[in-house]
Design an enzyme around this catalytic site. Structure first.
Site, PDB file in Angstrom:
ATOM      1  N   SER A 115      -3.337  -2.499 -21.236  1.00 29.10           N
ATOM      2  CA  SER A 115      -4.295  -1.620 -20.576  1.00 29.10           C
ATOM      3  C   SER A 115      -4.480  -2.078 -19.138  1.00 29.10           C
ATOM      4  CB  SER A 115      -5.626  -1.613 -21.319  1.00 29.10           C
ATOM      5  OG  SER A 115      -6.217  -2.887 -21.260  1.00 29.10           O
ATOM      6  N   ASP A 116      -4.915  -1.155 -18.328  1.00 20.29           N
ATOM      7  CA  ASP A 116      -5.080  -1.440 -16.912  1.00 20.29           C
ATOM      8  C   ASP A 116      -6.266  -0.645 -16.400  1.00 20.29           C
ATOM      9  OD1 ASP A 116      -4.704  -2.215 -14.315  1.00 20.29           O
ATOM     10  OD2 ASP A 116      -2.971  -0.949 -13.965  1.00 20.29           O
ATOM     11  N   LYS A 117      -7.186  -1.312 -15.742  1.00 17.83           N
ATOM     12  CA  LYS A 117      -8.374  -0.617 -15.243  1.00 17.83           C
ATOM     13  C   LYS A 117      -8.042   0.187 -13.988  1.00 17.83           C
ATOM     14  CE  LYS A 117     -13.104  -1.415 -13.789  1.00 17.83           C
ATOM     15  NZ  LYS A 117     -14.093  -2.402 -13.442  1.00 17.83           N
TER      16      LYS A 117
END
Length: 118
Positions: free
Chosen positions: A62-64
């Site tokens: 995941s990546d913000k």
């Protein structure tokens, strides 16, 4: 789900599973139970097949930020063999090293298998 209901559902599923033609029915029952459990924890389930897919997930990336704005996803930290590693470098440039979260030097054999499977 209360324990009696869970035991009853499992007993029925096992009884039905003894008949080979009943496999689709048993699979639907098991997936429905999984979807109900996810819904009870505020998980949104659109279809039963998505529950099956979630059950087979090994890694979640995941990546913000960055993925939507730059179309890039870069690893900055990872967990392997119970140890957290920080990734040096910036973006896709192949320059940098893996440093343990506690600052001690890392040994590549500790995370080599993780890198091969990702």
């Amino acid at each position: 789900m209360d324990s009696f209901g869970g035991i009853s559902a499992t007993a029925i599923a096992i009884a039905v599973a003894s008949i080979p033609d009943a496999m689709p029915v048993v699979l639907s029952i098991v997936l429905t139970i999984g979807a109900k459990m996810m819904a009870s924890q505020k998980g949104l389930v659109k279809s039963l097949s998505s529950v099956e897919t979630l059950g087979s997930i090994t890694y979640i990336a995941s990546d913000k930020t960055g993925t939507l704005t730059k179309n890039e996803m870069a690893v900055t930290r990872f967990l392997a063999n119970g140890q957290v590693y920080n990734v040096e470098g910036n973006g896709y440039t192949p320059i940098g090293d893996f440093i343990r979260d506690d600052g001690t030097p890392s040994d590549p054999k500790d995370y080599q298998r993780f890198l091969e499977t990702v």
